[in-house]
Structure formats: C-alpha cells, structure tokens
Design a protein around this motif. Structure first.
Motif, mmCIF file in Angstrom:
data_model
loop_
_atom_site.group_PDB
_atom_site.id
_atom_site.type_symbol
_atom_site.label_atom_id
_atom_site.label_comp_id
_atom_site.label_asym_id
_atom_site.label_seq_id
_atom_site.Cartn_x
_atom_site.Cartn_y
_atom_site.Cartn_z
ATOM 1 N N MET A 228 41.015 28.375 44.567
ATOM 2 C CA MET A 228 40.920 29.836 44.434
ATOM 3 C C MET A 228 40.138 30.199 43.185
ATOM 4 N N GLU A 229 39.286 31.191 43.307
ATOM 5 C CA GLU A 229 38.556 31.714 42.147
ATOM 6 C C GLU A 229 39.013 33.131 41.875
ATOM 7 N N LEU B 222 42.220 35.901 50.601
ATOM 8 C CA LEU B 222 42.312 36.845 49.483
ATOM 9 C C LEU B 222 43.754 37.014 49.038
ATOM 10 N N ALA B 223 43.961 37.066 47.715
ATOM 11 C CA ALA B 223 45.304 37.222 47.170
ATOM 12 C C ALA B 223 45.247 37.961 45.837
ATOM 13 N N ASP B 224 46.397 38.446 45.422
ATOM 14 C CA ASP B 224 46.540 39.097 44.111
ATOM 15 C C ASP B 224 45.528 40.225 43.912
ATOM 16 N N VAL B 225 45.360 41.057 44.939
ATOM 17 C CA VAL B 225 44.407 42.158 44.837
ATOM 18 C C VAL B 225 45.004 43.265 43.978
ATOM 19 N N ALA B 226 44.302 43.636 42.923
ATOM 20 C CA ALA B 226 44.791 44.670 42.013
ATOM 21 C C ALA B 226 43.670 45.650 41.698
ATOM 22 N N VAL B 227 43.878 46.906 42.079
ATOM 23 C CA VAL B 227 42.890 47.953 41.824
ATOM 24 C C VAL B 227 43.285 48.719 40.569
ATOM 25 N N ASP B 228 42.326 48.864 39.654
ATOM 26 C CA ASP B 228 42.518 49.688 38.467
ATOM 27 C C ASP B 228 41.732 50.979 38.693
ATOM 28 N N LEU B 229 42.454 52.029 39.028
ATOM 29 C CA LEU B 229 41.811 53.291 39.378
ATOM 30 C C LEU B 229 41.046 53.882 38.197
ATOM 31 N N LYS B 230 41.668 53.922 37.036
ATOM 32 C CA LYS B 230 41.010 54.498 35.850
ATOM 33 C C LYS B 230 39.805 53.677 35.421
ATOM 34 N N ALA C 52 40.364 43.605 40.978
ATOM 35 C CA ALA C 52 40.554 42.199 40.608
ATOM 36 C C ALA C 52 41.246 41.482 41.760
ATOM 37 N N PHE C 53 40.877 40.212 41.962
ATOM 38 C CA PHE C 53 41.493 39.458 43.056
ATOM 39 C C PHE C 53 41.226 37.971 42.885
ATOM 40 N N ILE D 160 31.972 35.799 48.220
ATOM 41 C CA ILE D 160 32.030 37.044 47.454
ATOM 42 C C ILE D 160 31.234 38.155 48.146
ATOM 43 N N GLU D 161 30.144 37.779 48.845
ATOM 44 C CA GLU D 161 29.360 38.797 49.552
ATOM 45 C C GLU D 161 30.191 39.472 50.648
ATOM 46 N N THR D 162 31.082 38.702 51.248
ATOM 47 C CA THR D 162 31.958 39.246 52.287
ATOM 48 C C THR D 162 32.952 40.224 51.688
#
Ligand SMILES: [Cu+2]
Length: 69
Positions: free
Chosen positions: A1-2, A30-38, A43-44, A53-55
């Motif tokens: 995993m990267e 895909l795992a640990d998906v974290a969106v920083d709205l501000k 991040a994932f 990554i293109e996908t």
C-alpha cells in the motif's frame, strides 16, 4: 500500500466530502480515505496494482471535482 495526498478543488460542504469519500472508497485497494474540507485535500492509502493513481484521480473528477495536484 502507498499513501498519497491529492489537492482537490471544488469541495465546499459535507455533501462534497461524502461524494469524494464515497467515490474514492469504492475503488479496489483503497483504504483510510480522509477528506480535509478546509485544506482541500484527500488523503488515502492505495494499491497501485489494483487502482493506479490515475484511476483515483479519474474517480474524483467523475464525481465532479478538480484534482490540482
Ligand atoms: Cu458540497
């Protein structure tokens, strides 16, 4: 995993967070998906053999947002 952090433009509310999180999480490997709205970042962890990554970028674009880095 990267691990990777992408800068994403166009996210403005919780709906966007859910849309992007859902689109990215739905991809294989895909795992640990974290969106920083501000911060405007997503991040994932991902497995390039399953979803390059293109996908991942394409999934975000398909959800209606712009990947800027
Ligand atoms: Cu929104």
């Amino acid at each position: 995993m990267e691990k990777k952090v992408l800068k994403v433009e166009g996210m403005s509310c919780e709906h966007c967070v859910k849309a992007v999180t859902g689109a990215v999480s739905a991809l294989p490997g895909l795992a640990d998906v974290a969106v920083d709205l501000k911060g405007g970042t997503v991040a994932f962890s991902f497995d390039p053999a399953k979803a390059p990554i293109e996908t991942v970028k394409a999934a975000i674009v398909d959800a209606g947002y712009e990947v800027v880095g």
